[in-house]
Design an enzyme around this catalytic site. Structure first.
Site, PDB file in Angstrom:
ATOM      1  CG  ASP A  15      -2.265  -0.727   0.854  1.00 11.06           C
ATOM      2  OD1 ASP A  15      -2.563  -0.898  -0.347  1.00 11.06           O
ATOM      3  OD2 ASP A  15      -2.979  -1.131   1.789  1.00 11.06           O
ATOM      4  CG  ASP A  38      -7.308  -3.448  -1.858  1.00 11.08           C
ATOM      5  OD1 ASP A  38      -7.789  -4.440  -2.433  1.00 11.08           O
ATOM      6  OD2 ASP A  38      -7.524  -3.187  -0.673  1.00 11.08           O
TER       7      ASP A  38
HETATM    8  N1  GLY Z   1      -6.716  -1.273   1.091  1.00 10.09           N
HETATM    9  C1  GLY Z   1      -7.581  -1.886   2.034  1.00 10.09           C
HETATM   10  C2  GLY Z   1      -8.950  -1.320   2.117  1.00 10.09           C
HETATM   11  O1  GLY Z   1      -9.468  -0.686   1.220  1.00 10.09           O
HETATM   12  O2  GLY Z   1      -9.559  -1.548   3.156  1.00 10.09           O
END
Ligand code: GLY
Length: 398
Positions: free
Chosen positions: A113, A175
């Site tokens: 992320d 994601d």
């Molecule tokens: N990237 C994790 C979420 O959207 O919760």
């Protein structure tokens, strides 16, 4: 797989013309930006919401150490662009010191992320101010994302690269469509082809493995821990392996047109349309998604963040569709209906106090975490949606 063949069943819900008055948009902007500043005053200008207070709708102050922090900083940059008031930019400027410290301490640089952290904060701050020091920081983050989390063998971003030899970690996820703009941006800034190729490879994997033929999506995709060969689709935050987790799907709805803006692959617009039509056929009466598209009515938790993220993706796609494209008006109507409902039912009086700019966000429901919370990804994309309404030519951060 042939894309662009999905039909919208309930087309009449999105037909005609729909509008939100300028006055309503301006009131929503004022309410949201005033509230955002009051959060900064209360938490401290260099602190970030942790969401770890007893009431998950209230923010408590914490350090810059997790994936949701970037979108908090980005909210101040959006608020600055929405209002022109420098006090919002000053908060973002204060935050920059915490990103420098975060990078010095290498906090979660090996995380999939990294894009969510550095795009809405540092890339955005660089785009708004031209600060070279921050540009370098964001490029450093792109290098980390590439060297730690991108599998050369498999051509995808690994969910938790530091544990990639364990099955639960050797996966990729929807994601990531919002992490790869960091690669595209780094490619544009440096000309380094490896970033462009990595981003396109992730798009290809998402299309082939995470998106199903009916326009729905898996949340996760499992790869073999040794060979990184594809194994199967499954879920982490969705209701079941074969369902469609609404926020994961929204990351795709937002990410596909962004990827298209960089690589010009027309097939992406068809893939996007399939994903959009799947979503539009699964929206409840008030147009704001439940946490999983298995649910279209009843008492299950909502995820207003999935709604506002999708609004941004619909408005982004409209930029690339000709005026004669039949889906263009559908996308616009859908975006406005979702946003209007969020303004009325999720960003106003909900009968209890809440800190976020929008309420009724879902965290990770199957894990029992955050069934009904406020958090920065709801706040950021609500402001981004409002900014897109008043400045359609806004220079995107992603
Ligand atoms: N990237 C994790 C979420 O959207 O919760």
């Amino acid at each position: 797989m042939i894309r662009g063949s999905i039909k919208l069943n309930n087309i009449e819900r999105y037909a005609g013309g729909y509008d939100i008055s300028q006055e309503k948009i301006q009131n929503a902007i004022k309410r949201a930006t005033d509230k955002l500043y009051s959060i900064a005053e209360r938490l401290g200008y260099d602190k970030f919401p942790t969401g770890e207070s007893e009431n998950p709708k209230l923010y408590s102050p914490g350090p810059n150490d997790n994936w949701i922090c970037g979108m908090y900083t980005g909210s101040f940059l959006l608020a600055y662009e929405l209002t022109g008031d420098k006090k919002f930019l000053d908060v973002a400027t204060k935050h920059m010191e915490t990103y420098i410290e975060r990078m010095d301490k290498k906090i979660k640089v090996g995380d999939h992320d990294v894009g969510f952290v550095y795009i809405p904060s540092c890339v955005a701050y660089y785009k708004v101010t031209g600060d070279e020091r921050v540009r370098k920081l964001a490029l450093e983050a792109a290098e980390y994302l590439y060297s730690y989390s991108f599998s050369q063998k498999g051509g995808f971003i690994i969910r938790a690269s530091w544990r990639k030899h364990e099955e639960w970690a050797c996966r990729t996820m929807m994601d990531t469509m919002m992490n790869i703009p960091l690669f595209y941006w780094a490619w544009q800034e440096t000309g380094d082809q490896k970033f462009y190729d990595a981003a396109n490879s992730q798009v290809d994997i998402t299309e082939r493995l995470l998106m199903r033929a009916d326009g729905s999506s898996y949340h996760h995709y499992q790869f073999d821990v040794e060979t990184h060969a594809p194994v199967k689709g499954l879920t982490f935050q969705g209701n079941r392996d074969e369902s469609t987790w609404s926020r994961g799907h929204a990351w795709g709805i937002s990410g596909f047109p962004i990827a298209y803006s960089y690589n010009g692959d027309e097939n992406l617009l068809l893939l996007h349309r399939d994903a959009v039509y799947y979503m539009l056929d699964h929206l409840p009466e008030d147009y704001v998604p439940y946490w999983d598209y298995d649910f279209t009515d009843g008492d299950e938790p909502r995820d207003s963040s999935a709604g506002v993220i999708s609004v941004c993706g619909l408005l982004e796609a409209c930029k690339y569709l000709g005026d004669n494209a039949p889906e263009k008006q559908i996308y616009k109507n859908a975006a406005l209906k979702i946003l209007d409902s969020v303004i009325d039912n999720y960003a106003g009086d909900i009968g209890e106090p809440y800190d976020g700019l929008v309420a009724h966000v879902a965290g990770a429901v199957p894990l029992g975490l955050g069934l009904d919370i406020c958090t920065t990804y709801g706040d950021f994309f609500y402001l981004e949606a409002l900014l897109r309404m008043v400045k359609p030519d806004w220079k995107r951060y992603w």
